[in-house]
Design a protein around this motif. Structure first.
Motif, mmCIF file in Angstrom:
data_model
loop_
_atom_site.group_PDB
_atom_site.id
_atom_site.type_symbol
_atom_site.label_atom_id
_atom_site.label_comp_id
_atom_site.label_asym_id
_atom_site.label_seq_id
_atom_site.Cartn_x
_atom_site.Cartn_y
_atom_site.Cartn_z
ATOM 1 N N THR A 139 16.569 16.722 18.639
ATOM 2 C CA THR A 139 17.367 15.508 18.492
ATOM 3 C C THR A 139 18.848 15.856 18.448
ATOM 4 O O THR A 139 19.240 16.980 18.148
ATOM 5 C CB THR A 139 16.989 14.739 17.214
ATOM 6 N N GLY A 140 19.672 14.857 18.768
ATOM 7 C CA GLY A 140 21.112 15.032 18.677
ATOM 8 C C GLY A 140 21.717 15.869 19.786
ATOM 9 O O GLY A 140 22.839 16.349 19.655
ATOM 10 N N ASP B 82 20.043 10.809 19.833
ATOM 11 C CA ASP B 82 20.616 10.508 18.517
ATOM 12 C C ASP B 82 20.261 11.595 17.502
ATOM 13 O O ASP B 82 19.119 12.064 17.447
ATOM 14 C CB ASP B 82 20.105 9.161 18.003
ATOM 15 N N LEU C 181 18.992 12.075 14.631
ATOM 16 C CA LEU C 181 18.189 11.405 13.611
ATOM 17 C C LEU C 181 16.821 12.065 13.513
ATOM 18 O O LEU C 181 16.496 12.963 14.285
ATOM 19 C CB LEU C 181 18.020 9.920 13.976
ATOM 20 N N THR D 20 12.589 8.223 14.515
ATOM 21 C CA THR D 20 13.660 7.228 14.647
ATOM 22 C C THR D 20 14.411 7.426 15.954
ATOM 23 O O THR D 20 14.721 6.449 16.660
ATOM 24 C CB THR D 20 14.633 7.340 13.465
ATOM 25 N N ALA D 21 14.706 8.669 16.286
ATOM 26 C CA ALA D 21 15.441 8.960 17.523
ATOM 27 C C ALA D 21 14.628 8.558 18.750
ATOM 28 O O ALA D 21 15.186 8.032 19.726
ATOM 29 C CB ALA D 21 15.786 10.444 17.580
ATOM 30 N N ARG E 131 14.721 4.679 19.033
ATOM 31 C CA ARG E 131 16.018 4.196 19.500
ATOM 32 C C ARG E 131 16.228 4.491 20.987
ATOM 33 O O ARG E 131 16.900 3.726 21.688
ATOM 34 C CB ARG E 131 17.149 4.819 18.685
ATOM 35 N N ALA E 132 15.660 5.583 21.443
ATOM 36 C CA ALA E 132 15.816 5.951 22.853
ATOM 37 C C ALA E 132 14.803 5.240 23.757
ATOM 38 O O ALA E 132 14.893 5.339 24.982
ATOM 39 C CB ALA E 132 15.664 7.462 23.011
#
Length: 237
Positions: A41-42, A71, A73, A77-78, A81-82
């Motif tokens: 992530t990120g 993201d 996160l 969660t990531a 959101r994606a």
């Protein structure tokens, strides 16, 4: 041990650098190594992820990344959101088993701590370790508060009948304060497992040659190194 799951008591505590050190020590001993990141992530497409950092520092490892979400996160969660499918424990276990069939050692590096969610069902890295029946290496910080986080992680591992290999301090300060020095002696009791290494802060900024030359000095024999926990603790105490 064909597979080791590497987790942390939190995020940004040196987990990737510790993974690189373990990989470097194994390579120095002539073992073949693969590094598997279930969910990165990120990091954007084209940017280096954790497996790339490990390869740069440690050397000739096989890199595997199952999913990447932009993201910074928790993976579940990531992924949400994606708008992308999350990574499931069975998927990770199958990938690790395939790598283990071709390598002497597979390091599965999680994201954040042990119970960070991978998917919308609440699955975590602990579930991956259960699927693999693999031992878990815990990376912890040196600072105040680490004993509680380490004890909670150990309790979660015991509740799932998972084997904790031990604890490695992920970023040992150049000038340790009183809490860090005392924590060094207290971490094995909090974890219920041995202290297996101390990686100095800034190790990730070393050149690959320097990193590989020094990695075994940071890790105990149980991880392929020559670091002595008792001698180190007495020296800094």
């Amino acid at each position: 041990m064909a597979v080791i799951v590497v987790t942390g008591t939190g995020t940004e505590i040196g987990k990737t650098v510790v993974t690189a050190a373990v990989a470097a020590a194994a390579l120095a001993a002539g073992r073949s190594v693969a590094v598997l990141k279930p969910a990165q992530t990120g990091v954007l497409p084209g940017e280096d992820g954790d497996v790339d950092v490990v390869a740069r520092l440690a050397g000739d490892v096989t890199r595997a990344e199952l999913a990447r979400f932009p993201d910074p996160l928790a993976p579940a969660t990531a992924a949400r959101r994606a708008g992308l499918p999350p990574v499931r424990p069975r998927q990770v276990a199958e990938a690790a088993a395939e790598l283990a069939a071709r390598h002497d050692l597979v390091l599965v590096e999680g994201a954040g701590g042990l119970l960070v969610r991978l998917d919308d069902s609440g699955a975590t890295l602990a579930d991956v370790a259960v699927e693999l029946a693999a031992p878990v290496l815990v990376v912890a910080p040196a600072a105040l508060g680490t004993l509680n986080m380490t004890a909670l992680t150990a309790e979660a591992l015991r509740a799932r009948d998972l084997t904790q290999l031990g604890v490695v301090v992920g970023s040992w300060p150049g000038e340790p304060d009183l809490a860090a020095r005392c924590n060094l002696a207290d971490l094995p009791e909090a974890a219920g497992a041995p202290l297996l290494g101390v990686v100095p802060e800034g190790a990730g900024a070393l050149t690959p040659v320097e990193f590989r030359g020094r990695a075994t000095a940071w890790l105990a024999p149980g991880l392929g190194g020559r670091w002595d926990a008792e001698a180190f603790t007495a020296a800094v105490g």
